[in-house]
Design an enzyme around this catalytic site. Structure first.
Site, PDB file in Angstrom:
ATOM      1  N   ASN A   9      71.563  38.925 -55.463  1.00  0.00           N
ATOM      2  CA  ASN A   9      72.505  37.901 -55.914  1.00  0.00           C
ATOM      3  C   ASN A   9      72.261  36.676 -55.032  1.00  0.00           C
ATOM      4  OD1 ASN A   9      74.648  36.265 -56.570  1.00  0.00           O
ATOM      5  ND2 ASN A   9      76.225  37.609 -55.701  1.00  0.00           N
ATOM      6  N   TRP A  10      71.530  35.720 -55.598  1.00  0.00           N
ATOM      7  CA  TRP A  10      71.151  34.549 -54.794  1.00  0.00           C
ATOM      8  C   TRP A  10      72.339  33.617 -54.523  1.00  0.00           C
ATOM      9  CZ3 TRP A  10      65.829  32.440 -57.075  1.00  0.00           C
ATOM     10  CH2 TRP A  10      64.838  33.415 -56.857  1.00  0.00           C
ATOM     11  N   LYS A  11      73.424  33.802 -55.279  1.00  0.00           N
ATOM     12  CA  LYS A  11      74.583  32.893 -55.181  1.00  0.00           C
ATOM     13  C   LYS A  11      74.108  31.446 -55.354  1.00  0.00           C
ATOM     14  CE  LYS A  11      76.876  36.342 -52.417  1.00  0.00           C
ATOM     15  NZ  LYS A  11      77.982  36.675 -51.540  1.00  0.00           N
ATOM     16  N   HIS A  98      82.584  38.627 -59.952  1.00  0.00           N
ATOM     17  CA  HIS A  98      82.321  38.640 -58.508  1.00  0.00           C
ATOM     18  C   HIS A  98      83.562  38.139 -57.774  1.00  0.00           C
ATOM     19  CE1 HIS A  98      80.620  37.669 -54.601  1.00  0.00           C
ATOM     20  NE2 HIS A  98      79.619  38.471 -54.903  1.00  0.00           N
ATOM     21  N   GLU A 100      83.923  36.165 -55.461  1.00  0.00           N
ATOM     22  CA  GLU A 100      83.953  34.713 -55.222  1.00  0.00           C
ATOM     23  C   GLU A 100      84.433  33.971 -56.461  1.00  0.00           C
ATOM     24  OE1 GLU A 100      79.917  34.504 -53.799  1.00  0.00           O
ATOM     25  OE2 GLU A 100      80.527  35.559 -51.979  1.00  0.00           O
ATOM     26  N   GLU A 169      82.210  46.074 -54.296  1.00  0.00           N
ATOM     27  CA  GLU A 169      81.970  45.117 -53.225  1.00  0.00           C
ATOM     28  C   GLU A 169      83.272  44.856 -52.476  1.00  0.00           C
ATOM     29  OE1 GLU A 169      78.154  42.711 -54.087  1.00  0.00           O
ATOM     30  OE2 GLU A 169      79.857  41.558 -54.791  1.00  0.00           O
ATOM     31  N   GLY A 175      79.083  39.071 -46.971  1.00  0.00           N
ATOM     32  CA  GLY A 175      78.603  37.964 -46.142  1.00  0.00           C
ATOM     33  C   GLY A 175      79.156  37.970 -44.728  1.00  0.00           C
ATOM     34  N   SER A 213      76.977  43.013 -47.324  1.00  0.00           N
ATOM     35  CA  SER A 213      76.171  43.076 -46.095  1.00  0.00           C
ATOM     36  C   SER A 213      75.212  44.264 -46.063  1.00  0.00           C
ATOM     37  CB  SER A 213      77.077  43.079 -44.859  1.00  0.00           C
ATOM     38  OG  SER A 213      77.864  41.895 -44.807  1.00  0.00           O
TER      39      SER A 213
HETATM   40  P1  PGA Z   1      76.131  39.947 -49.043  1.00  0.00           P
HETATM   41  O1  PGA Z   1      76.667  39.594 -50.514  1.00  0.00           O
HETATM   42  O2  PGA Z   1      75.039  40.972 -49.219  1.00  0.00           O
HETATM   43  O3  PGA Z   1      75.636  38.650 -48.493  1.00  0.00           O
HETATM   44  O4  PGA Z   1      77.291  40.498 -48.275  1.00  0.00           O
HETATM   45  C1  PGA Z   1      76.770  40.560 -51.517  1.00  0.00           C
HETATM   46  C2  PGA Z   1      77.397  39.950 -52.748  1.00  0.00           C
HETATM   47  O5  PGA Z   1      78.333  39.151 -52.615  1.00  0.00           O
HETATM   48  O6  PGA Z   1      76.989  40.263 -53.874  1.00  0.00           O
END
Ligand code: PGA
Length: 252
Positions: A9-11, A98, A100, A169, A175, A213
């Site tokens: 997931n490059w965001k 997600h 976010e 998640e 993150g 993470s």
């Molecule tokens: P992360 O993100 O591996 O940087 O914790 C995972 C995600 O949000 O899909």
């Protein structure tokens, strides 16, 4: 045994040159990382780069994914991207719900369920994200929260539910460098599997990914849990060596 799925997931990261360099490096190492072919790999990229990445991953065995999809089919929804548009670029997966997006774009469980419906009816596989915040975990609400989030999706999608991918998640692990322990993650994955089982006889085929993470070191134990079928990888998917190392663990 089903193959593990490792989805990056490059965001909101990348750029034309950076994407090309990253994918070049990933593809160079992929044959080695996937020696036993026991893993599937996807990258979920910002929508504006779908066309570029479609071209870059052609024939590489890497599947293309988007990070969101509209709940609407078409029409006056400025800024939105429909499932049919994703299909035009051979998109196989779309991340939906997600944390976010739930947090910064006020996406509700009902909204997420509609997006899943739209993706499924167009032949795009939704990667449905669920997860609790730290406050919810500390209040002992983890199970209640993830079950509520998944229940909305199951209610709206009935028997098609066997076609989704689920990603657990924990919000506090995204993150932050803080990972759920393999036991904590497995416990939640088992709850999600049981919930899927009550709606479909094909629940064992559904990939339930862990995200938050994940890196090559913690992937070893996480991916050996019985109900952890892969990973949704944020930060580590932006560095070829890190992403490849996780893929290699998954392909064992
Ligand atoms: P992360 O993100 O591996 O940087 O914790 C995972 C995600 O949000 O899909």
């Amino acid at each position: 045994m089903k193959q593990k799925l490792i989805a990056g997931n490059w965001k909101m990261n990348g750029g034309l040159a950076a994407n090309e360099a990253l994918l070049h490096e990933v593809q160079q190492g992929l044959a080695h990382a996937l020696a036993s072919k026991h893993a599937q790999v996807a990258v979920c990229v910002p929508a504006v780069y779908l066309s570029q990445v479609q071209r870059l991953v052609l024939g590489s065995g890497i599947d293309l994914g988007a990070q969101d999809v509209s709940a609407h089919e078409h029409g006056a929804y400025t800024g939105e991207i429909s499932a049919a548009m994703l299909k035009d670029f051979a998109v196989r997966y779309a991340i939906v719900g997600h944390s976010e997006r739930r947090q910064y774009h006020a996406e509700t469980d009902a909204h997420v369920a509609l997006k899943v419906q739209r993706a499924l009816s167009t032949g795009v596989t939704p990667i449905v994200c669920v997860g609790e915040t730290l406050a919810e975990r500390e209040a002992g609400m983890t199970e209640v929260v993830v079950k509520r989030q998944l229940a909305a999706v199951i209610r709206a999608n009935g028997h098609c539910i066997s076609e989704i991918v689920v990603a657990y998640e924990p919000v506090w692990a995204i993150g932050t460098g803080q990972t759920a322990s393999p036991e904590q993650a497995q416990a939640v994955h088992a709850v999600l599997r049981a919930q899927l089982k009550s709606s479909t006889v094909h629940a064992d085929h559904v990939h339930i990914l862990y995200g938050g993470s994940m890196n090559a070191a913690n992937a070893v134990e996480l991916l050996s849990q019985p109900d952890i079928d892969g990973g949704l990888i944020g930060g580590a998917a932006l560095k070829a060596a890190d992403f490849l190392a996780i893929i290699a663990v998954a392909a064992r």
